[in-house]
Motif scaffolding. Structure first.
Motif, PDB file in Angstrom:
ATOM      1  N   GLU A   1     -13.447  -4.838  -6.894  1.00  0.00           N
ATOM      2  CA  GLU A   1     -13.780  -6.249  -6.689  1.00  0.00           C
ATOM      3  C   GLU A   1     -12.570  -7.039  -6.210  1.00  0.00           C
ATOM      4  OE1 GLU A   1     -16.489  -8.483  -8.718  1.00  0.00           O
ATOM      5  OE2 GLU A   1     -17.388  -6.871  -9.899  1.00  0.00           O
ATOM      6  N   VAL A   2     -11.385  -6.699  -6.718  1.00  0.00           N
ATOM      7  CA  VAL A   2     -10.165  -7.370  -6.253  1.00  0.00           C
ATOM      8  C   VAL A   2      -9.974  -7.133  -4.761  1.00  0.00           C
ATOM      9  CG1 VAL A   2      -7.641  -7.370  -6.389  1.00  0.00           C
ATOM     10  CG2 VAL A   2      -9.003  -7.297  -8.487  1.00  0.00           C
ATOM     11  N   PHE A   3     -10.033  -5.879  -4.352  1.00  0.00           N
ATOM     12  CA  PHE A   3      -9.777  -5.564  -2.948  1.00  0.00           C
ATOM     13  C   PHE A   3     -10.886  -6.109  -2.042  1.00  0.00           C
ATOM     14  CE2 PHE A   3      -7.341  -2.043  -5.081  1.00  0.00           C
ATOM     15  CZ  PHE A   3      -6.091  -2.562  -4.779  1.00  0.00           C
ATOM     16  N   ALA A   4     -12.111  -6.200  -2.572  1.00  0.00           N
ATOM     17  CA  ALA A   4     -13.186  -6.801  -1.792  1.00  0.00           C
ATOM     18  C   ALA A   4     -12.953  -8.300  -1.603  1.00  0.00           C
ATOM     19  CB  ALA A   4     -14.531  -6.555  -2.476  1.00  0.00           C
ATOM     20  N   LEU A   5     -12.486  -8.979  -2.650  1.00  0.00           N
ATOM     21  CA  LEU A   5     -12.161 -10.403  -2.530  1.00  0.00           C
ATOM     22  C   LEU A   5     -11.051 -10.633  -1.515  1.00  0.00           C
ATOM     23  CD1 LEU A   5     -12.042 -12.135  -6.049  1.00  0.00           C
ATOM     24  CD2 LEU A   5     -13.451 -12.763  -4.094  1.00  0.00           C
ATOM     25  N   VAL A   6     -10.030  -9.785  -1.575  1.00  0.00           N
ATOM     26  CA  VAL A   6      -8.913  -9.890  -0.634  1.00  0.00           C
ATOM     27  C   VAL A   6      -9.421  -9.786   0.802  1.00  0.00           C
ATOM     28  CG1 VAL A   6      -6.855  -8.691   0.208  1.00  0.00           C
ATOM     29  CG2 VAL A   6      -7.166  -9.072  -2.251  1.00  0.00           C
ATOM     30  N   LYS A   7     -10.298  -8.826   1.033  1.00  0.00           N
ATOM     31  CA  LYS A   7     -10.832  -8.626   2.385  1.00  0.00           C
ATOM     32  C   LYS A   7     -11.737  -9.776   2.804  1.00  0.00           C
ATOM     33  CE  LYS A   7     -13.272  -5.222   5.226  1.00  0.00           C
ATOM     34  NZ  LYS A   7     -13.906  -3.866   5.247  1.00  0.00           N
ATOM     35  N   ARG A   8     -12.610 -10.215   1.885  1.00  0.00           N
ATOM     36  CA  ARG A   8     -13.586 -11.258   2.239  1.00  0.00           C
ATOM     37  C   ARG A   8     -12.912 -12.579   2.578  1.00  0.00           C
ATOM     38  NH1 ARG A   8     -17.011 -14.538  -1.242  1.00  0.00           N
ATOM     39  NH2 ARG A   8     -16.453 -13.275  -3.051  1.00  0.00           N
ATOM     40  N   HIS A   9     -11.831 -12.894   1.871  1.00  0.00           N
ATOM     41  CA  HIS A   9     -11.172 -14.180   2.085  1.00  0.00           C
ATOM     42  C   HIS A   9      -9.894 -14.062   2.914  1.00  0.00           C
ATOM     43  CE1 HIS A   9     -13.874 -16.413  -0.530  1.00  0.00           C
ATOM     44  NE2 HIS A   9     -13.812 -15.416  -1.377  1.00  0.00           N
ATOM     45  N   GLY A  10      -9.597 -12.868   3.407  1.00  0.00           N
ATOM     46  CA  GLY A  10      -8.427 -12.694   4.244  1.00  0.00           C
ATOM     47  C   GLY A  10      -7.130 -13.053   3.544  1.00  0.00           C
ATOM     48  N   ILE A  11      -7.003 -12.649   2.278  1.00  0.00           N
ATOM     49  CA  ILE A  11      -5.814 -12.996   1.496  1.00  0.00           C
ATOM     50  C   ILE A  11      -4.658 -12.086   1.884  1.00  0.00           C
ATOM     51  CG2 ILE A  11      -4.849 -13.167  -0.829  1.00  0.00           C
ATOM     52  CD1 ILE A  11      -7.659 -13.742  -1.857  1.00  0.00           C
ATOM     53  N   ASP A  12      -3.572 -12.688   2.312  1.00  0.00           N
ATOM     54  CA  ASP A  12      -2.368 -11.966   2.736  1.00  0.00           C
ATOM     55  C   ASP A  12      -1.521 -11.654   1.501  1.00  0.00           C
ATOM     56  OD1 ASP A  12      -0.149 -10.939   3.976  1.00  0.00           O
ATOM     57  OD2 ASP A  12       0.520 -12.856   4.828  1.00  0.00           O
ATOM     58  N   CYS A  13      -1.730 -10.469   0.894  1.00  0.00           N
ATOM     59  CA  CYS A  13      -1.040 -10.154  -0.366  1.00  0.00           C
ATOM     60  C   CYS A  13      -0.611  -8.694  -0.443  1.00  0.00           C
ATOM     61  CB  CYS A  13      -1.934 -10.511  -1.556  1.00  0.00           C
ATOM     62  SG  CYS A  13      -3.480  -9.587  -1.625  1.00  0.00           S
ATOM     63  N   GLU A  14      -0.384  -8.070   0.701  1.00  0.00           N
ATOM     64  CA  GLU A  14       0.124  -6.691   0.731  1.00  0.00           C
ATOM     65  C   GLU A  14      -0.780  -5.736  -0.057  1.00  0.00           C
ATOM     66  OE1 GLU A  14       4.253  -6.532  -0.417  1.00  0.00           O
ATOM     67  OE2 GLU A  14       4.754  -8.363   0.685  1.00  0.00           O
ATOM     68  N   ALA A  15      -2.071  -5.926   0.020  1.00  0.00           N
ATOM     69  CA  ALA A  15      -3.005  -5.103  -0.747  1.00  0.00           C
ATOM     70  C   ALA A  15      -2.956  -3.651  -0.289  1.00  0.00           C
ATOM     71  CB  ALA A  15      -4.427  -5.641  -0.601  1.00  0.00           C
ATOM     72  N   MET A  16      -2.781  -2.741  -1.262  1.00  0.00           N
ATOM     73  CA  MET A  16      -2.713  -1.303  -0.991  1.00  0.00           C
ATOM     74  C   MET A  16      -3.640  -0.581  -1.969  1.00  0.00           C
ATOM     75  SD  MET A  16      -0.434  -0.370   1.423  1.00  0.00           S
ATOM     76  CE  MET A  16       0.349   1.161   0.924  1.00  0.00           C
ATOM     77  N   PRO A  17      -4.897  -0.347  -1.596  1.00  0.00           N
ATOM     78  CA  PRO A  17      -5.833   0.342  -2.483  1.00  0.00           C
ATOM     79  C   PRO A  17      -5.655   1.858  -2.427  1.00  0.00           C
ATOM     80  CG  PRO A  17      -6.967  -0.308  -0.493  1.00  0.00           C
ATOM     81  CD  PRO A  17      -5.549  -0.826  -0.365  1.00  0.00           C
ATOM     82  N   ASN A  18      -4.414   2.298  -2.643  1.00  0.00           N
ATOM     83  CA  ASN A  18      -4.062   3.712  -2.463  1.00  0.00           C
ATOM     84  C   ASN A  18      -3.956   4.488  -3.767  1.00  0.00           C
ATOM     85  OD1 ASN A  18      -3.864   2.801   0.128  1.00  0.00           O
ATOM     86  ND2 ASN A  18      -1.878   3.706   0.546  1.00  0.00           N
ATOM     87  N   GLY A  19      -4.333   3.860  -4.889  1.00  0.00           N
ATOM     88  CA  GLY A  19      -4.288   4.553  -6.165  1.00  0.00           C
ATOM     89  C   GLY A  19      -3.014   4.301  -6.934  1.00  0.00           C
ATOM     90  N   THR A  20      -3.005   4.777  -8.176  1.00  0.00           N
ATOM     91  CA  THR A  20      -1.822   4.711  -9.028  1.00  0.00           C
ATOM     92  C   THR A  20      -1.555   6.089  -9.616  1.00  0.00           C
ATOM     93  OG1 THR A  20      -3.187   4.035 -10.921  1.00  0.00           O
ATOM     94  CG2 THR A  20      -2.088   2.283  -9.663  1.00  0.00           C
ATOM     95  N   LEU A  21      -0.319   6.291 -10.062  1.00  0.00           N
ATOM     96  CA  LEU A  21       0.096   7.535 -10.693  1.00  0.00           C
ATOM     97  C   LEU A  21       0.645   7.228 -12.083  1.00  0.00           C
ATOM     98  CD1 LEU A  21       1.974   9.156  -7.668  1.00  0.00           C
ATOM     99  CD2 LEU A  21      -0.200   9.938  -8.629  1.00  0.00           C
ATOM    100  N   HIS A  22      -0.012   7.758 -13.100  1.00  0.00           N
ATOM    101  CA  HIS A  22       0.482   7.644 -14.476  1.00  0.00           C
ATOM    102  C   HIS A  22       1.269   8.920 -14.742  1.00  0.00           C
ATOM    103  CE1 HIS A  22      -0.609   6.627 -18.948  1.00  0.00           C
ATOM    104  NE2 HIS A  22       0.671   6.516 -18.686  1.00  0.00           N
ATOM    105  N   CYS A  23       2.587   8.793 -14.827  1.00  0.00           N
ATOM    106  CA  CYS A  23       3.482   9.952 -14.816  1.00  0.00           C
ATOM    107  C   CYS A  23       3.798  10.413 -16.236  1.00  0.00           C
ATOM    108  CB  CYS A  23       4.773   9.599 -14.083  1.00  0.00           C
ATOM    109  SG  CYS A  23       4.504   9.056 -12.373  1.00  0.00           S
ATOM    110  N   ALA A  24       3.659  11.724 -16.482  1.00  0.00           N
ATOM    111  CA  ALA A  24       3.822  12.297 -17.809  1.00  0.00           C
ATOM    112  C   ALA A  24       5.267  12.672 -18.077  1.00  0.00           C
ATOM    113  CB  ALA A  24       2.933  13.527 -17.957  1.00  0.00           C
ATOM    114  N   VAL A  25       5.789  12.187 -19.211  1.00  0.00           N
ATOM    115  CA  VAL A  25       7.128  12.557 -19.661  1.00  0.00           C
ATOM    116  C   VAL A  25       6.981  13.637 -20.730  1.00  0.00           C
ATOM    117  CG1 VAL A  25       9.244  11.756 -20.754  1.00  0.00           C
ATOM    118  CG2 VAL A  25       8.014  10.263 -19.166  1.00  0.00           C
TER     119      VAL A  25
END
Length: 427
Positions: A108-132
């Motif tokens: 929904e965040v990325f859809a809002l960004v697209k719908r309203h043309g919000i210039d916010c460096e949106a990168m829907p490329n995922g996250t990595l939770h790194c195991a120690v």
């Protein structure tokens, strides 16, 4: 903001300008008055205005002054609570409902960004939770199993693939969540404000709510130079609550979190680090987070306050830790730093409060404010418009109760993080 380079740091330096606003002077009326111009308040205002409601947002400082303009910028799905534990905490109705609601929130965040043309460096490329270590690997393995059982697009990566995606580090593995991503948070919240204004909402900055009281069938909110009368009230101040409704602040334990950013990295190094554009954090109790911005700066953060007594400790640790994870950054330091406060609840879940007739608040995002704040703001707007009954909200209504030993816990976070960083990563 407030001429303090450590309040918003890199984000204030690189975000598009905020839309023009004025302070409230004199009386005003609206269908809904919203207190707080962060993710929740502005999402509510945007969706209310789009539904045809007149809405006035009051902000004590500037748009995004609180946690919305200071955070790491990770757009996460879900909360810290394990998926299978959610029904145990919230019950068989609200537990699964909140899982679905927040699991879909990044989209929904990325859809809002697209719908309203919000210039916010949106990168829907995922996250990595790194195991120690083995303990961290066991944690993310179980988290991956539970999310995968619900059909979420997650994948457990081994140490080799994790190192390849990071461009460094010696983690035991990582959990890739393809629902998530990153944004420039201050740019996003300013974009929400711009969209809300375009839809017909009013936003008054430098306008603190000094008094809130029921009046007739609605509410009267006083400010230093005016007042607002409205049928509905939404309090969206969360951890940065001041003045009216102080219980919203006292119900949470404040956790300080800082970020530091490098200059734009040389092209050759930039190409090696996080080539897939994922945002990252690890499984340590005093965790580390890191991500790239659009200009190729590495943003590195952890728990801690940048006060006079502990700033140098955290800065020195961040350099050591960054160089340990990414040896290719040896000799490269930071040229901006900032910090803010995260509101933590006892069970790591947000709270829905009814403050009176036609008055609501949601608070306690536990460091996951971007996606939850956006969709909870929309849910509040739907309730005001009659499209979502209170029983159909993603959370049950709860009483505002003071956090146990709040000040002691907050002092413990400050001193504990400083102690941990004073000793860590010295070998």
């Amino acid at each position: 903001m407030r001429n303090d380079p450590r309040s918003h740091g890199l984000w204030e330096a690189t975000a598009p300008q905020a839309p023009a606003t004025v302070s409230l002077v004199g009386p005003a009326e609206a269908d809904v008055v919203v207190i707080g111009a962060g993710f929740t308040g502005l999402s509510a205002a945007l969706h209310l205005a789009e539904a045809g409601k007149s809405v006035l947002v009051l902000e004590a400082d500037q748009i995004g002054f609180g946690a919305s303009g200071r955070n790491v910028g990770l757009v996460n799905a879900g909360m810290w609570v394990m998926p299978e534990a959610m029904p145990q905490v919230l019950g068989p109705v609200y537990g699964p409902r909140l899982l679905d609601f927040l699991g879909n929130a990044p989209a929904e965040v990325f859809a809002l960004v697209k719908r309203h043309g919000i210039d916010c460096e949106a990168m829907p490329n995922g996250t990595l939770h790194c195991a120690v270590g083995t303990t961290g690997l066991a944690e993310i393995t179980e988290r991956a199993r539970q999310w995968a059982a619900r059909g979420a697009p997650v994948e457990l990566l081994d140490a080799s693939e994790t190192a390849r995606r990071l461009g460094g580090g010696r983690y035991a593995g990582s959990l890739l969540d393809r629902r998530a991503g990153t944004i420039q948070p201050l740019a996003y919240v300013r974009g929400l404000a711009r969209a809300a204004l375009a839809a017909g909402a009013q936003i008054c900055t430098e306008t603190a709510a000094t008094g809130v009281a029921p009046q007739g069938a609605g509410w009267r909110v006083t400010t230093p130079k005016g007042e607002v009368r409205a049928a509905w009230l939404i309090a969206a101040t969360d951890m940065y609550t001041q003045g009216p409704n102080p219980g919203l602040r006292r119900a949470q334990v404040g956790l300080p979190y800082f970020n530091m950013a490098t200059p734009p990295l040389p092209h050759a190094i930039r190409a090696e680090l996080l080539p897939g554009g994922e945002g990252c954090w690890d499984t340590r109790e005093v965790l580390s987070s890191f991500r790239m911005d659009a200009a190729g700066r590495l943003v590195f953060g952890s728990v801690g306050r940048l006060g006079m007594a502990d700033r140098a400790i955290h800065r020195a640790w961040a350099l050591r830790a960054m160089h340990r994870i990414f040896p290719q950054l040896s000799g490269i330091g930071f040229d901006s730093e900032w910090f803010g406060w995260i509101g933590m609840t006892a069970d790591n879940l947000p709270r829905l409060h009814v403050l009176g007739k036609n008055a609501l608040s949601i608070a306690g995002y536990n460091g996951r404010g971007i996606a939850p704040g956006t969709v909870f703001g929309k849910a509040l707007a739907e309730h005001v418009c009659g499209a979502r009954k209170i029983e159909a909200m993603p959370l049950p209504v709860s009483l505002i109760t003071p956090a146990s030993l709040r000040l002691l816990h907050e002092a413990g976070y400050i001193t504990g993080a400083a102690a941990a960083h004073l000793l860590a990563d010295r070998i």
